[in-house]
Every structure is written in structure tokens, then in C-alpha cells.
Design a protein around this motif. Structure first.
Motif, PDB file in Angstrom:
ATOM      1  N   THR A 194       0.822  -1.209   0.000  1.00  0.00           N
ATOM      2  CA  THR A 194       0.000   0.000   0.000  1.00  0.00           C
ATOM      3  C   THR A 194       0.855   1.258   0.000  1.00  0.00           C
ATOM      4  OG1 THR A 194      -0.277  -0.158   2.403  1.00  0.00           O
ATOM      5  CG2 THR A 194      -2.025  -1.076   1.041  1.00  0.00           C
ATOM      6  N   ARG A 195       1.974   1.227   0.670  1.00  0.00           N
ATOM      7  CA  ARG A 195       2.867   2.404   0.672  1.00  0.00           C
ATOM      8  C   ARG A 195       3.389   2.686  -0.732  1.00  0.00           C
ATOM      9  NH1 ARG A 195       8.184   3.890   4.073  1.00  0.00           N
ATOM     10  NH2 ARG A 195       8.505   5.867   3.021  1.00  0.00           N
ATOM     11  N   ALA A 196       3.833   1.667  -1.430  1.00  0.00           N
ATOM     12  CA  ALA A 196       4.310   1.846  -2.801  1.00  0.00           C
ATOM     13  C   ALA A 196       3.172   2.287  -3.718  1.00  0.00           C
ATOM     14  CB  ALA A 196       4.943   0.561  -3.315  1.00  0.00           C
ATOM     15  N   ALA A 197       1.975   1.794  -3.472  1.00  0.00           N
ATOM     16  CA  ALA A 197       0.828   2.149  -4.306  1.00  0.00           C
ATOM     17  C   ALA A 197       0.406   3.602  -4.106  1.00  0.00           C
ATOM     18  CB  ALA A 197      -0.342   1.216  -4.012  1.00  0.00           C
ATOM     19  N   LYS A 198       0.677   4.173  -2.932  1.00  0.00           N
ATOM     20  CA  LYS A 198       0.295   5.563  -2.667  1.00  0.00           C
ATOM     21  C   LYS A 198       0.977   6.527  -3.632  1.00  0.00           C
ATOM     22  CE  LYS A 198      -1.185   5.120   2.048  1.00  0.00           C
ATOM     23  NZ  LYS A 198      -1.075   5.514   3.424  1.00  0.00           N
ATOM     24  N   GLU A 199       2.103   6.124  -4.172  1.00  0.00           N
ATOM     25  CA  GLU A 199       2.801   6.965  -5.144  1.00  0.00           C
ATOM     26  C   GLU A 199       2.187   6.830  -6.531  1.00  0.00           C
ATOM     27  OE1 GLU A 199       7.033   6.504  -4.946  1.00  0.00           O
ATOM     28  OE2 GLU A 199       6.999   6.470  -2.767  1.00  0.00           O
ATOM     29  N   LYS A 200       1.199   5.965  -6.656  1.00  0.00           N
ATOM     30  CA  LYS A 200       0.523   5.721  -7.929  1.00  0.00           C
ATOM     31  C   LYS A 200      -0.909   6.246  -7.823  1.00  0.00           C
ATOM     32  CE  LYS A 200       3.595   2.896  -9.850  1.00  0.00           C
ATOM     33  NZ  LYS A 200       4.274   3.417 -10.998  1.00  0.00           N
ATOM     34  N   PRO A 201      -1.180   7.426  -8.372  1.00  0.00           N
ATOM     35  CA  PRO A 201      -2.555   7.929  -8.289  1.00  0.00           C
ATOM     36  C   PRO A 201      -3.534   7.068  -9.084  1.00  0.00           C
ATOM     37  CG  PRO A 201      -1.205   9.344  -9.690  1.00  0.00           C
ATOM     38  CD  PRO A 201      -0.288   8.320  -9.075  1.00  0.00           C
ATOM     39  N   THR A 202      -3.010   6.137  -9.857  1.00  0.00           N
ATOM     40  CA  THR A 202      -3.852   5.262 -10.673  1.00  0.00           C
ATOM     41  C   THR A 202      -4.281   4.004  -9.936  1.00  0.00           C
ATOM     42  OG1 THR A 202      -1.874   4.212 -11.564  1.00  0.00           O
ATOM     43  CG2 THR A 202      -2.791   6.057 -12.830  1.00  0.00           C
ATOM     44  N   VAL A 203      -3.891   3.879  -8.650  1.00  0.00           N
ATOM     45  CA  VAL A 203      -4.173   2.658  -7.896  1.00  0.00           C
ATOM     46  C   VAL A 203      -4.787   2.991  -6.533  1.00  0.00           C
ATOM     47  CG1 VAL A 203      -3.118   0.659  -6.742  1.00  0.00           C
ATOM     48  CG2 VAL A 203      -2.271   1.386  -8.978  1.00  0.00           C
ATOM     49  N   LYS A 204      -5.855   2.280  -6.183  1.00  0.00           N
ATOM     50  CA  LYS A 204      -6.433   2.345  -4.835  1.00  0.00           C
ATOM     51  C   LYS A 204      -6.462   0.924  -4.301  1.00  0.00           C
ATOM     52  CE  LYS A 204     -10.407   3.389  -2.053  1.00  0.00           C
ATOM     53  NZ  LYS A 204     -11.777   3.808  -1.968  1.00  0.00           N
ATOM     54  N   VAL A 205      -5.792   0.686  -3.171  1.00  0.00           N
ATOM     55  CA  VAL A 205      -5.696  -0.662  -2.607  1.00  0.00           C
ATOM     56  C   VAL A 205      -6.818  -0.892  -1.595  1.00  0.00           C
ATOM     57  CG1 VAL A 205      -4.251  -2.266  -1.286  1.00  0.00           C
ATOM     58  CG2 VAL A 205      -3.198  -0.707  -2.945  1.00  0.00           C
ATOM     59  N   LEU A 206      -7.517  -2.007  -1.775  1.00  0.00           N
ATOM     60  CA  LEU A 206      -8.536  -2.490  -0.850  1.00  0.00           C
ATOM     61  C   LEU A 206      -7.988  -3.792  -0.296  1.00  0.00           C
ATOM     62  CD1 LEU A 206     -11.299  -2.245  -3.586  1.00  0.00           C
ATOM     63  CD2 LEU A 206     -10.875  -0.517  -1.825  1.00  0.00           C
ATOM     64  N   ARG A 207      -7.913  -3.955   1.015  1.00  0.00           N
ATOM     65  CA  ARG A 207      -7.245  -5.142   1.560  1.00  0.00           C
ATOM     66  C   ARG A 207      -8.176  -6.038   2.372  1.00  0.00           C
ATOM     67  NH1 ARG A 207      -3.259  -5.746   6.654  1.00  0.00           N
ATOM     68  NH2 ARG A 207      -2.825  -7.949   6.389  1.00  0.00           N
ATOM     69  N   VAL A 208      -7.989  -7.333   2.172  1.00  0.00           N
ATOM     70  CA  VAL A 208      -8.551  -8.365   3.043  1.00  0.00           C
ATOM     71  C   VAL A 208      -7.394  -9.289   3.415  1.00  0.00           C
ATOM     72  CG1 VAL A 208     -10.903  -8.236   2.124  1.00  0.00           C
ATOM     73  CG2 VAL A 208      -9.259  -9.805   1.087  1.00  0.00           C
ATOM     74  N   GLU A 209      -7.589 -10.122   4.445  1.00  0.00           N
ATOM     75  CA  GLU A 209      -6.458 -10.876   4.995  1.00  0.00           C
ATOM     76  C   GLU A 209      -6.336 -12.325   4.546  1.00  0.00           C
ATOM     77  OE1 GLU A 209      -6.074 -10.290   9.191  1.00  0.00           O
ATOM     78  OE2 GLU A 209      -6.085  -8.115   8.989  1.00  0.00           O
ATOM     79  N   ASN A 210      -7.354 -12.873   3.871  1.00  0.00           N
ATOM     80  CA  ASN A 210      -7.231 -14.251   3.386  1.00  0.00           C
ATOM     81  C   ASN A 210      -8.299 -14.516   2.324  1.00  0.00           C
ATOM     82  OD1 ASN A 210      -9.698 -15.411   4.701  1.00  0.00           O
ATOM     83  ND2 ASN A 210      -8.578 -14.883   6.562  1.00  0.00           N
ATOM     84  N   GLY A 211      -8.217 -15.676   1.709  1.00  0.00           N
ATOM     85  CA  GLY A 211      -9.127 -16.020   0.633  1.00  0.00           C
ATOM     86  C   GLY A 211     -10.580 -16.103   1.046  1.00  0.00           C
ATOM     87  N   GLU A 212     -10.856 -16.592   2.248  1.00  0.00           N
ATOM     88  CA  GLU A 212     -12.239 -16.664   2.730  1.00  0.00           C
ATOM     89  C   GLU A 212     -12.823 -15.260   2.868  1.00  0.00           C
ATOM     90  OE1 GLU A 212     -14.304 -19.191   3.013  1.00  0.00           O
ATOM     91  OE2 GLU A 212     -12.749 -20.585   2.378  1.00  0.00           O
ATOM     92  N   GLU A 213     -12.040 -14.342   3.412  1.00  0.00           N
ATOM     93  CA  GLU A 213     -12.492 -12.960   3.549  1.00  0.00           C
ATOM     94  C   GLU A 213     -12.682 -12.331   2.163  1.00  0.00           C
ATOM     95  OE1 GLU A 213     -11.594  -9.619   6.848  1.00  0.00           O
ATOM     96  OE2 GLU A 213      -9.831 -10.267   5.714  1.00  0.00           O
ATOM     97  N   ALA A 214     -11.817 -12.675   1.217  1.00  0.00           N
ATOM     98  CA  ALA A 214     -11.940 -12.162  -0.146  1.00  0.00           C
ATOM     99  C   ALA A 214     -13.241 -12.630  -0.789  1.00  0.00           C
ATOM    100  CB  ALA A 214     -10.743 -12.606  -0.978  1.00  0.00           C
ATOM    101  N   LYS A 215     -13.625 -13.879  -0.550  1.00  0.00           N
ATOM    102  CA  LYS A 215     -14.895 -14.383  -1.086  1.00  0.00           C
ATOM    103  C   LYS A 215     -16.059 -13.551  -0.553  1.00  0.00           C
ATOM    104  CE  LYS A 215     -13.307 -19.187  -1.293  1.00  0.00           C
ATOM    105  NZ  LYS A 215     -13.527 -20.535  -0.721  1.00  0.00           N
ATOM    106  N   ARG A 216     -16.063 -13.308   0.775  1.00  0.00           N
ATOM    107  CA  ARG A 216     -17.133 -12.512   1.386  1.00  0.00           C
ATOM    108  C   ARG A 216     -17.135 -11.089   0.817  1.00  0.00           C
ATOM    109  NH1 ARG A 216     -15.309 -15.484   5.703  1.00  0.00           N
ATOM    110  NH2 ARG A 216     -14.199 -13.765   6.680  1.00  0.00           N
ATOM    111  N   TYR A 217     -15.933 -10.531   0.601  1.00  0.00           N
ATOM    112  CA  TYR A 217     -15.816  -9.183   0.030  1.00  0.00           C
ATOM    113  C   TYR A 217     -16.466  -9.152  -1.357  1.00  0.00           C
ATOM    114  CZ  TYR A 217     -13.870  -4.711  -1.376  1.00  0.00           C
ATOM    115  OH  TYR A 217     -13.732  -3.404  -1.796  1.00  0.00           O
ATOM    116  N   LEU A 218     -16.067 -10.072  -2.223  1.00  0.00           N
ATOM    117  CA  LEU A 218     -16.594 -10.086  -3.587  1.00  0.00           C
ATOM    118  C   LEU A 218     -18.095 -10.315  -3.630  1.00  0.00           C
ATOM    119  CD1 LEU A 218     -13.777 -12.015  -5.455  1.00  0.00           C
ATOM    120  CD2 LEU A 218     -14.278  -9.566  -5.584  1.00  0.00           C
ATOM    121  N   LEU A 219     -18.596 -11.159  -2.745  1.00  0.00           N
ATOM    122  CA  LEU A 219     -20.027 -11.456  -2.703  1.00  0.00           C
ATOM    123  C   LEU A 219     -20.834 -10.378  -1.980  1.00  0.00           C
ATOM    124  CD1 LEU A 219     -19.780 -15.286  -1.982  1.00  0.00           C
ATOM    125  CD2 LEU A 219     -20.376 -14.182  -4.163  1.00  0.00           C
ATOM    126  N   GLY A 220     -20.132  -9.423  -1.333  1.00  0.00           N
ATOM    127  CA  GLY A 220     -20.822  -8.355  -0.612  1.00  0.00           C
ATOM    128  C   GLY A 220     -21.527  -8.842   0.627  1.00  0.00           C
TER     129      GLY A 220
END
Length: 151
Positions: free
Chosen positions: A24-50
């Protein structure tokens, strides 16, 4: 297709707070990128499914692309990609697997599971800056499969 006038939303699936910090620190120098973070694949599934705390799409928008760690508790990057590729609504999401492993077997397993790319995690902040440049080039060229290792 990504609208170039708004930052690209990158869902980062990463269990290491240290690695997530450098991403995320490296991405902050990129105005073309916004980082959204989750901590594992199960959490990512819940994120994508809303589901649950991710139900508010204004606060938790769907990503344009996904960057996932390979080795995580609860659901590895490879397991997550296999699940994602069974979901038609997410078929066009580009997924890059990242890992500290440069073992060919890990790379092949990730690509065979459906990842679009495999990159070895950088070990320094300058490496993460180069990493983001590599990702942006990959996304802009829309290659279907790439396997690369960064120093």
C-alpha cells in the motif's frame, strides 16, 4: 473495462501486515491505484459477494483486479483462484498471485488454477515500486498468462 479517469481498485489479499504495508505504501505513489485489503481467501470471497461487513458497495467497491498472496491461512491464493474461476460474475477479474516462493511448482499450480500471472514478492520498498510498475504494464497489455520473477 477500467475507466482511466478513476484509480484502479486493487483487492489485495494478504495476511502479512508487513507485506500489506509495503504494497500500500508503494501504491500511494501511484494515483492510478487504490488498494482495498482483506487478509485471506475466505475474507476475499465474502468481500466479492458483498456479505456481512462488505455489504456496503460504496465503502467496499468491487475491484478492477486482484493481487493475492499464495500462502495464507483459511484459504490459499490457489484455492481462492479456483473458487473465483467457478463464478461467472467474476470471470473477467484479473488475478495475480504473489509469493516469496520462486519454486516452479508453485508458479505452475497458480497458473493452472486460473491465475493470470505469478510474481515473486519484492523484498524492499523500491522493489514494491517496481512491482506496481510491472503490474500496471501487465494490466495495460491484457496478457492472458505471464510468469515473472522480480529481484
Amino acid at each position: 473495462m477500467h475507466d482511466k479517469s478513476t484509480p484502479r481498485k486493487v483487492l489485495l489479499i494478504e495476511d502479512s501486515d508487513d507485506d500489506a504495508y509495503f504494497f500500500t505504501r508503494a501504491a500511494k505513489e501511484k494515483p492510478t491505484v487504490k488498494v482495498l485489503r482483506v487478509e485471506n481467501g475466505e475474507e476475499a470471497k465474502r468481500y466479492l459477494l458483498g456479505e456481512g461487513r462488505f455489504a456496503d458497495r460504496a465503502e467496499h467497491p468491487l475491484p478492477d483486479v486482484i493481487v493475492s498472496d499464495l500462502k495464507m491461512p483459511h484459504c490459499s491464493g490457489t484455492e481462492f483462484v479456483k473458487w473465483l474461476r467457478t463464478r461467472p460474475e467474476f470471470a473477467k477479474l484479473s488475478v495475480t498471485i504473489v509469493s516469496s516462493s520462486n519454486v516452479q511448482q508453485d508458479m505452475r499450480a497458480s497458473l493452472d488454477a486460473g491465475a493470470d500471472a505469478y510474481l515473486v514478492k519484492p523484498s524492499s520498498l523500491p522493489g514494491y515500486k517496481h512491482f506496481w510498475e510491472s503490474l500496471e504494464k501487465f494490466w495495460s497489455h491484457k496478457k492472458s498468462t505471464v510468469a515473472a520473477a522480480l529481484p
